[in-house]
Every structure is written in C-alpha cells, then in structure tokens.
Enzyme design. Structure first.
Site, PDB file in Angstrom:
ATOM      1  N   TYR A 148      23.755  29.372  38.932  1.00  0.00           N
ATOM      2  CA  TYR A 148      24.669  28.765  37.973  1.00  0.00           C
ATOM      3  C   TYR A 148      25.063  29.778  36.908  1.00  0.00           C
ATOM      4  CZ  TYR A 148      20.261  27.478  35.441  1.00  0.00           C
ATOM      5  OH  TYR A 148      19.030  27.470  34.824  1.00  0.00           O
ATOM      6  N   CYS A 149      26.262  29.619  36.384  1.00  0.00           N
ATOM      7  CA  CYS A 149      26.867  30.549  35.417  1.00  0.00           C
ATOM      8  C   CYS A 149      26.714  32.002  35.874  1.00  0.00           C
ATOM      9  CB  CYS A 149      26.253  30.355  34.029  1.00  0.00           C
ATOM     10  SG  CYS A 149      27.222  31.096  32.694  1.00  0.00           S
ATOM     11  N   PRO A 150      27.222  32.330  37.075  1.00  0.00           N
ATOM     12  CA  PRO A 150      27.051  33.695  37.590  1.00  0.00           C
ATOM     13  C   PRO A 150      27.855  34.710  36.785  1.00  0.00           C
ATOM     14  CG  PRO A 150      28.580  32.470  38.974  1.00  0.00           C
ATOM     15  CD  PRO A 150      28.027  31.489  37.979  1.00  0.00           C
ATOM     16  N   LYS A 161      17.535  35.077  40.456  1.00  0.00           N
ATOM     17  CA  LYS A 161      17.932  35.158  39.044  1.00  0.00           C
ATOM     18  C   LYS A 161      16.981  34.364  38.154  1.00  0.00           C
ATOM     19  CE  LYS A 161      21.884  33.737  36.138  1.00  0.00           C
ATOM     20  NZ  LYS A 161      23.300  33.324  36.194  1.00  0.00           N
TER      21      LYS A 161
END
Length: 281
Positions: A148-150, A161
């Site tokens: 998420y939110c890369p 991550k």
C-alpha cells in the site's frame, strides 16, 4: 551517503516525542504539528527537529483516495473494524497506523545545504539503516509493487516492505516523514487496505490507478528480523543514533509562540479533512 550524514549532523536536535500519548491523540493533530514546526524552522526560530508519534487504529488516506467512486462504503468498512479515517494534507495513498507503528518526522530548513527531494529521502533512509545496523540485513529503498502507498523510497528487507517515506515542504521548512511497522502483521495491515480499495472501487474504471495490493509484500520489522522489536525499542535506537550525529538532544514541546500557529493549522486541517470526506456542515 555523505550528504545525508551532513544533514543529520546538527549542533542540536530538538526532540518532540509524542509516541506515548495514547488513543486520544488524533492524527490530524500530527499534521498540524509538523506544519507548525516546519514554519518555525523555516523562520529560523527553531533548531532542526525530530518528532516521533504513534496513533491508534487510524487509516490515513491521500487526496486521490478521497476521489474513490464508493468512498463512503470503504470508510464504513474501516469504521466497522474500529479504525478512524482521515485525509492527509499531502500526496500519497492510504496507510495504516496503529500501536505497532512508529512514525518519525525529521524537520529542517529547506535552504540548508541545498536539500533536494531525493536528499531528504536519502537522509531518512540513512537514519533507519544506522538505527538497525547491528542486524545482518540489507535495507533497500525501492518501490515494492503490491504494497500500500507504493513509492520509490519504500524501505524493504528481502523485498518485503516495512516502511514508507513521504516529504512535505512548507514556508522554508522540510518535513521528511516515515512510518515504521515495528510489531504486528504487515500482511494483515495490507489486507485491510486491499479490502478497503475493493469496496471503494467495486470494479469501476477510475481516472487514477490505485494499487493492487498483495498482502505478502508487506511485513513488520519483528517479522523480518525474527525477534520482537517494539515501538519503544525503535525509539531508544532512534535517540541513540541521533546522539551520534549531534552533541545536544533537547526534549521539547511547542513553545508559547508556536501554540497559536498550531491552533490555526489544526483548524485549517480539520476543515480540509471534512471537505475531502464530505463532512462539511
């Protein structure tokens, strides 16, 4: 990394620790804090500052998330899982904050030592590597597709991550912000965001491309390092690491002069958040 070391090497780091304020500390207050500190630093009225913060069960959406076609259904789902939902005042996409996530902001003058965008990110990456250098792991900064939110400064170990970095500039100050997943399940956090997007999009075509989240791309530091490393452990490592770069760490809260600006910033951010979520009266 020499330039990032030079930014960390300050005569003094002002320390604003808000990592143990509990569930009543609202995420909107955090964004008002950083905007206030950025202004003070940009005006030369404050030393470079490290602010640490923890928020309980909060989903922080980006501006693009506020344009999801079925946003209300997505938010209802998150609230059913006992999460507060806010929209932040900067770019990026949805992230999960909870008791197992330490957030850190490094704030310094924009004009100092020619800080470009990448250098701000590199400085935070370097700090985190120094904090965890006694572990035999490689911490990479690269986009982790499926998280998420890369972004290009996702921090990962073995392609999983555990942290994401963002940056905000206001009135001559720079705020480089990171969330560090210390404990808990990274994949469970990612699954929550995946389910939110599924409900908020429902297969409709959107102008913006939202991430297709693969929960296995995310993990906490405790999962990655094979031992429990708590928010408190990370705080101790953070302070010890900053001591290597600065002769003086000064615990602090807002000054008398900063409080009125904070209150103004907070109201502005509340109003903007309500507008983004369609909560205006």
């Amino acid at each position: 990394m020499s330039n990032s070391r030079s930014i960390l090497s300050q005569p003094e780091w002002r320390i604003v620790d808000q990592s143990s304020l509990g569930p009543t500390f609202h995420a909107l207050q955090s964004f008002a804090m950083d905007d206030t500190l950025c202004t003070s630093i940009g005006n030369g009225k404050s030393a470079a500052t490290m602010r640490s913060w923890v928020h309980h069960n909060t989903i922080v959406l980006g501006i693009q998330d506020s344009r999801l076609p079925h946003l209300e259904e997505g938010i209802s789902f998150l609230k059913q899982h006992n999460f507060n939902v806010i929209v932040r005042n900067s770019g990026g996409l949805a992230v999960v904050l909870d008791e197992g996530v330490l957030n850190v902001s490094l704030l310094f003058q924009e004009t100092e030592k020619g800080i470009d965008i990448d250098l701000g990110y590199d400085t935070m990456w370097h700090l985190i590597k120094e904090m965890l250098k006694d572990y035999d792991v490689t911490i990479e900064a690269k986009e982790i597709v499926g998280s998420y939110c890369p972004g290009s400064y996702d921090l990962s170990i073995r392609d999983q991550k555990f942290a994401g970095i963002s940056q905000r500039r206001i009135r001559g100050g720079v705020a480089v912000q990171i969330y560090l997943c210390a404990t808990g399940s990274g994949s469970e956090r990612a699954a929550l965001v995946r389910d939110f997007y599924n409900l908020a999009i429902q297969g409709e075509e959107t102008r913006f491309t939202y991430p297709e989240i693969v929960p296995s791309t995310m993990a906490s530091l405790s999962e990655l390092l094979g031992e429990t490393i708590t928010v408190q452990d990370l705080m101790m490592r953070l302070l010890k690491t900053l001591q290597q770069f600065a002769p003086k760490l000064t615990p602090s809260q807002l000054t008398i002069d900063e409080i009125p600006l904070y209150e103004t910033n907070l109201q502005r951010i509340i109003d903007r958040n309500n507008k983004a979520l369609g909560l205006e009266k």
